[in-house]
Design an enzyme around this catalytic site. Structure first.
Site, short mmCIF file in Angstrom:
data_model
loop_
_atom_site.label_atom_id
_atom_site.label_comp_id
_atom_site.label_asym_id
_atom_site.label_seq_id
_atom_site.Cartn_x
_atom_site.Cartn_y
_atom_site.Cartn_z
CE LYS A 103 -21.08 1.28 -13.99
NZ LYS A 103 -19.64 1.10 -14.11
CD GLU B 234 -17.85 -3.69 -9.71
OE1 GLU B 234 -16.71 -3.64 -10.23
OE2 GLU B 234 -18.90 -3.40 -10.34
#
Length: 324
Positions: free
Chosen positions: A189, A196
């Site tokens: 993550k 991102e």
């Protein structure tokens, strides 16, 4: 299946709601009594303290901690470790540093308590869309918790199957994976969030170029007055750069193309920095990700239109507000 949730903010509360809708039961605790009362009204069992929270759970217990990374999560996990028993599970579903997960798992292992880290993506939209989950922990704990993860995940939906995946772990196609031992979930993550940053920065810079295509620095015959909102919209449809981030961008531009409600001060929540630290430790070049992080630092000194668009995207997917 029963789950206990500690932390009923934007994501924690909606995770509980999604579970309740699918027939699971939940025990909830938060320092804000109003947040607890709201979920009790929707069918959860409320607790006024961590002690009461643990007592209300059926053995073997599962407690999901959905709090900001750092001291508050560290203290909560430590206290739960003193209250829970062998074969219980503690889940950290926030954005903790993966090395902290490895340490906590080692500290809880002698007590027989399973520690599971869940990198959770989905933001404020997860209640309806589901949550993409990257999970670290031991096989036994994950097998027991699979009904929870299956409910929370988006499911296969209408996304076409990837050719060549026959015979591989079907959970990935449903929106969740067992990434590896404790720490692996948050590591994956962490890198997800680093990527991102890069994707968002690419969109923001590209739209900034489009916005300034009518600059007086250009020869008059080479200037264009472009409809930025329409460009975002058309790129959503059949373009190779289409994505959910672009969907959010188009929505923000449709509402206010000038982005006047944003200052352009772009925060970072830590995962981008950790991703670059990992890249340094692994001797892996990360030119785009590092530039994206540094651009956020620069935004705090002199905000541009690109910075405002980054803030708009962060608000869109995660409900993040700019610091005042």
């Amino acid at each position: 299946m029963q789950l206990g949730m500690i932390g009923l903010g934007r994501m924690g509360g909606n995770i509980v709601r999604r579970l309740l809708r699918d027939g699971h039961t939940a025990v909830v605790f938060d320092q804000n009594p109003e947040a607890v009362a709201a979920l009790v009204a929707e069918g959860a069992t409320g607790a006024a303290s961590l002690e009461e929270f643990v007592q209300a759970l059926d053995a073997p217990r599962t407690a999901w901690v959905m709090l900001p990374a750092g001291e508050i999560t560290e203290g909560t996990v430590a206290k739960l470790g003193g209250l829970m028993a062998a074969d219980d599970v503690i889940i950290d579903g926030g954005n903790s540093f993966y090395k902290d997960d490895i340490r906590r798992a080692a500290e809880l292992r002698p007590k027989g308590i399973h520690y599971v880290d869940v990198g959770t993506s989905g933001g404020v939209w997860g209640l309806e869309r589901g949550y993409c989950m990257m999970i670290g922990g031991d096989d036994a704990a994950l097998a027991r918790l699979d009904p929870i993860f299956k409910t929370l995940a988006p499911g296969v939906g209408t996304i076409p199957k990837t050719p060549g995946r026959e015979g591989r772990d079907a959970r990935a196609e449903a929106g969740y994976i067992h990434a590896g031992p404790s720490g692996a979930g948050h590591f994956v993550k962490m890198v997800h969030n680093g990527i991102e940053y890069g994707l968002m920065q690419a969109y923001a810079e590209g739209f900034d170029i489009l916005k300034h295509a009518n600059s007086t620095d250009l020869p008059e015959g080479q200037r264009f007055d472009l409809n930025i909102g329409d460009i975002a919209e058309v790129w959503r449809r059949g373009s190779v750069v289409s994505s959910w981030l672009l969907d959010l961008t188009a929505g923000a531009l449709a509402g206010d193309e000038s982005l006047s409600s944003f200052s352009g001060f772009v925060a970072d929540s830590g995962e981008g920095r950790w991703t670059l630290n990992a890249a340094i430790e692994e001797s892996v070049p990360a030119n785009v990700l590092s530039a994206a992080l540094y651009a956020r630092f620069r935004s705090r000194e002199d905000a541009s239109y690109a910075d405002k668009l980054l803030s708009a995207m962060r608000k869109g997917f995660g409900g993040h507000q700019e610091p005042k």
